[in-house]
Design an enzyme around this catalytic site. Structure first.
Site, mmCIF file in Angstrom:
data_model
loop_
_atom_site.group_PDB
_atom_site.id
_atom_site.type_symbol
_atom_site.label_atom_id
_atom_site.label_comp_id
_atom_site.label_asym_id
_atom_site.label_seq_id
_atom_site.Cartn_x
_atom_site.Cartn_y
_atom_site.Cartn_z
ATOM 1 N N GLY A 179 0.822 -1.205 0.000
ATOM 2 C CA GLY A 179 0.000 0.000 0.000
ATOM 3 C C GLY A 179 0.853 1.250 0.000
ATOM 4 N N ASP A 180 1.972 1.208 0.689
ATOM 5 C CA ASP A 180 2.919 2.323 0.704
ATOM 6 C C ASP A 180 3.826 2.308 -0.524
ATOM 7 O OD1 ASP A 180 2.517 3.802 3.207
ATOM 8 O OD2 ASP A 180 3.046 1.930 4.187
ATOM 9 N N VAL A 181 4.428 1.156 -0.787
ATOM 10 C CA VAL A 181 5.451 1.058 -1.832
ATOM 11 C C VAL A 181 4.877 1.366 -3.211
ATOM 12 C CG1 VAL A 181 6.995 -0.536 -3.040
ATOM 13 C CG2 VAL A 181 6.930 -0.510 -0.539
ATOM 14 N N GLY A 184 4.062 5.049 -3.485
ATOM 15 C CA GLY A 184 5.275 5.837 -3.659
ATOM 16 C C GLY A 184 5.865 5.694 -5.042
#
Length: 396
Positions: A179-181, A184
């Site tokens: 979800g972050d990677v 980003g």
């Protein structure tokens, strides 16, 4: 033109206000390819500095693996954004920067007087990139706009968890913080696109992405399945709802993956399995047929693969059809592919005599402008004197 070894983004200055994973991963991608990334940190520093893990040769716990991996080749400036002095420094830095990245909740930078519209007054070419849990109201006001969000929330709401796991009664998030990677990574693309536009027109812009939005994009199959078939994509274990055999299969010493996406690969697999009956069975001759009889197909393949080790299966299947062993960290570190492609990067330790850190390298390769050689991540506030002095004395 970039000088040799400078990286394809040399000359781009990024002010990075982001913390934890999504924003730092985004700016890591930029720094790996030559952008000057200046982390703007509070006196306490990025939270990831204290997240661990730590090596045994770091008794003071100064170098968390979480921080080292994401913040190589960056600089650090400590500023108190609530103070007049800190705000003035940000304004001065923004005048000579190409990009600002932040992942606060909506309105935080605006309340500090450091929002996009304010900073763009003195730098119209500024690209202001905002990563939010649910996007920024500028591009569409979400009912969840003020909710805090981390990776697991984005995975849950964006649909990924509903498609992962053994079945609908046992939902499971993915291991890495996708979800972050992924968010980003998408933002790093958006930044490069917006910088290119600014170089052509002299005009920057506000760019935002919601973690929820990125996860929905990642789960694109669930959208067209629901639209075209009226079916709700659900967890399908280690298989695939549309293809067979496609997924994970047991070996005698672990697991392997097989992805049969066309009929020729199916016939080749049947030949290797010494199962001519599978190749000639008209029920299984097409993708649609194998989908209808997926349980029978997967059982047949699993019954065969479990008789052999991963190495034996690699000898039989490698290069013949889409195949790969399920690797853990030990396997990855020993894999010749990883060595040949430079996928493990060495980060110099700041203390002489200490072994370098090893982290995941940048997977993007440019033959003319390769990624830069990574440098040691910054100590908290390490670059305050040099960078802030240069702002105050631009001719120096």
């Amino acid at each position: 033109m970039s000088s040799p070894g400078a990286g394809i983004l040399a000359g781009i200055r990024v002010l990075d206000f982001s913390r934890m994973l999504s924003g730092p991963y985004c700016t890591m991608m930029l720094a790996d390819h030559g952008a000057e990334v200046i982390k703007i940190e509070s006196p306490e520093g990025d939270t990831s500095r204290t997240n661990g893990p730590y090596r045994s040769d770091d008794p003071e716990r100064l170098w968390a693996g979480y921080f080292v991996s994401l913040n190589r080749s960056k600089k650090s400036v400590v500023l108190d954004l609530k103070s007049d002095e800190g705000k003035a420094a940000v304004r001065d830095l923004a005048k000579t920067s190409h990009v600002i990245v932040e992942n606060y909740r909506p309105g935080v930078m605006e309340r500090l007087g450091l929002g996009y519209e304010s900073l763009a007054e003195s730098n119209p070419a500024l690209v202001y990139a905002a990563i939010r849990g649910f996007g920024d109201p500028r591009s569409g006001s979400s009912p969840y706009a003020d909710w805090p969000s981390y990776d697991v929330v984005a995975q849950a709401m964006g649909g990924l968890i509903s498609m992962t796991g053994q079945d609908r009664d046992h939902p499971m998030k993915t291991g890495p913080g996708i979800g972050d990677v992924f968010t980003g990574l998408m933002m790093s693309f958006a930044i490069v696109a917006a910088v290119r536009h600014a170089e052509k027109t002299g005009l920057g812009q506000f760019v935002d992405i919601g973690m929820y939005d990125a996860m929905l994009s990642l789960c694109e199959r669930m959208v067209y399945q629901y639209d075209m078939e009226g079916t709700v994509a659900e967890a399908s274990g280690n298989g695939h709802p549309l293809l067979a055999p496609f997924g994970l299969f047991p070996a005698s010493d672990g697991w392997i993956s097989i992805g049969v996406v066309d009929d020729a690969f199916w016939r080749e697999l049947a030949r290797i399995m010494e199962r001519p009956d599978l190749a000639t069975d008209q029920r299984l001759a097409s993708k649609a047929g194998r989908r209808r009889h997926s349980a029978e197909v997967n059982d047949a393949v699993a019954g065969w693969t479990r008789r052999f080790s991963k190495v034996e299966l690699a000898e039989m299947l490698g290069g013949k059809l889409p195949f790969g062993p399920v690797n853990d960290a030990r396997d990855v570190f020993a894999d010749p592919h990883v060595a040949a492609r430079g996928l493990i990067a060495s980060i110099p330790h700041p203390v002489a005599g200490h072994a370098p850190w090893r982290v995941a390298g940048n997977p993007v390769h440019f033959n003319r402008t390769p990624a830069i050689t990574p440098t040691t991540p910054p100590k908290l506030g390490e670059d305050n004197t040099r960078i802030l002095a240069a702002v105050k004395s631009p001719a120096a």
